[in-house]
Design a protein around this motif. Structure first.
Motif, PDB file in Angstrom:
ATOM      1  N   TRP A  38      -4.016  -1.074  -0.555  1.00  0.00           N
ATOM      2  CA  TRP A  38      -4.934  -1.964   0.756  1.00  0.00           C
ATOM      3  C   TRP A  38      -4.763  -3.189   0.238  1.00  0.00           C
ATOM      4  CZ3 TRP A  38      -6.391   0.587   4.524  1.00  0.00           C
ATOM      5  CH2 TRP A  38      -6.628   1.966   4.489  1.00  0.00           C
ATOM      6  N   PRO A  39      -5.365  -4.046   1.344  1.00  0.00           N
ATOM      7  CA  PRO A  39      -5.008  -5.735   1.021  1.00  0.00           C
ATOM      8  C   PRO A  39      -6.695  -6.204   0.289  1.00  0.00           C
ATOM      9  CG  PRO A  39      -5.375  -5.119   3.626  1.00  0.00           C
ATOM     10  CD  PRO A  39      -5.331  -4.095   2.542  1.00  0.00           C
ATOM     11  N   ASP A  40      -6.349  -7.293  -0.318  1.00  0.00           N
ATOM     12  CA  ASP A  40      -7.462  -7.526  -0.955  1.00  0.00           C
ATOM     13  C   ASP A  40      -9.067  -7.408  -0.723  1.00  0.00           C
ATOM     14  OD1 ASP A  40      -5.577  -8.611  -3.067  1.00  0.00           O
ATOM     15  OD2 ASP A  40      -5.945 -10.591  -2.567  1.00  0.00           O
ATOM     16  N   GLY A  41      -9.640  -6.778  -1.255  1.00  0.00           N
ATOM     17  CA  GLY A  41     -11.569  -6.822  -0.976  1.00  0.00           C
ATOM     18  C   GLY A  41     -11.561  -5.272  -0.225  1.00  0.00           C
ATOM     19  N   LEU A  42     -10.215  -4.651   0.153  1.00  0.00           N
ATOM     20  CA  LEU A  42     -10.132  -2.992   0.685  1.00  0.00           C
ATOM     21  C   LEU A  42     -10.126  -2.291   0.351  1.00  0.00           C
ATOM     22  CD1 LEU A  42      -8.826  -3.580   4.562  1.00  0.00           C
ATOM     23  CD2 LEU A  42     -11.495  -3.548   4.000  1.00  0.00           C
TER      24      LEU A  42
END
Length: 90
Positions: A38-42
């Motif tokens: 997932w993209p950073d933070g997710l």
């Protein structure tokens, strides 16, 4: 041939696009875990393919333009490595 590992990787990508989860997904997760993140933070506790359970309806593999270029160049290198006698002019 030097290009075989990348061609095998591409085969796994194509199989995942066609069939989603399975043996190819498990093998590619080991080779390229970055494709599934997932993209950073997710973070949903599962990677993108496990979450969506499909590769046709959602963007589940993080393939970049550079990845496509690398696969393209690998396929060109494959054809360039073939012996000349394998070509047919007919």
């Amino acid at each position: 041939m030097k290009c075989w590992p990348k061609i095998k990787e591409l085969r796994l990508v194509v199989n995942i696009i066609k069939h989603a989860e399975g043996d190819s997904a498990n093998k590619l997760r080991k080779l390229r875990p970055d494709y599934f993140k997932w993209p950073d933070g997710l973070d949903f506790g599962r990677d993108k393919l496990e979450f969506y359970k499909s590769s046709l309806l959602e963007e589940t593999l993080n393939l970049s333009n550079n990845d496509f270029e690398e696969y393209y160049n690998t396929l060109i290198a494959f054809w360039d490595e073939l012996p000349e006698r394998m070509f047919n002019n007919e």
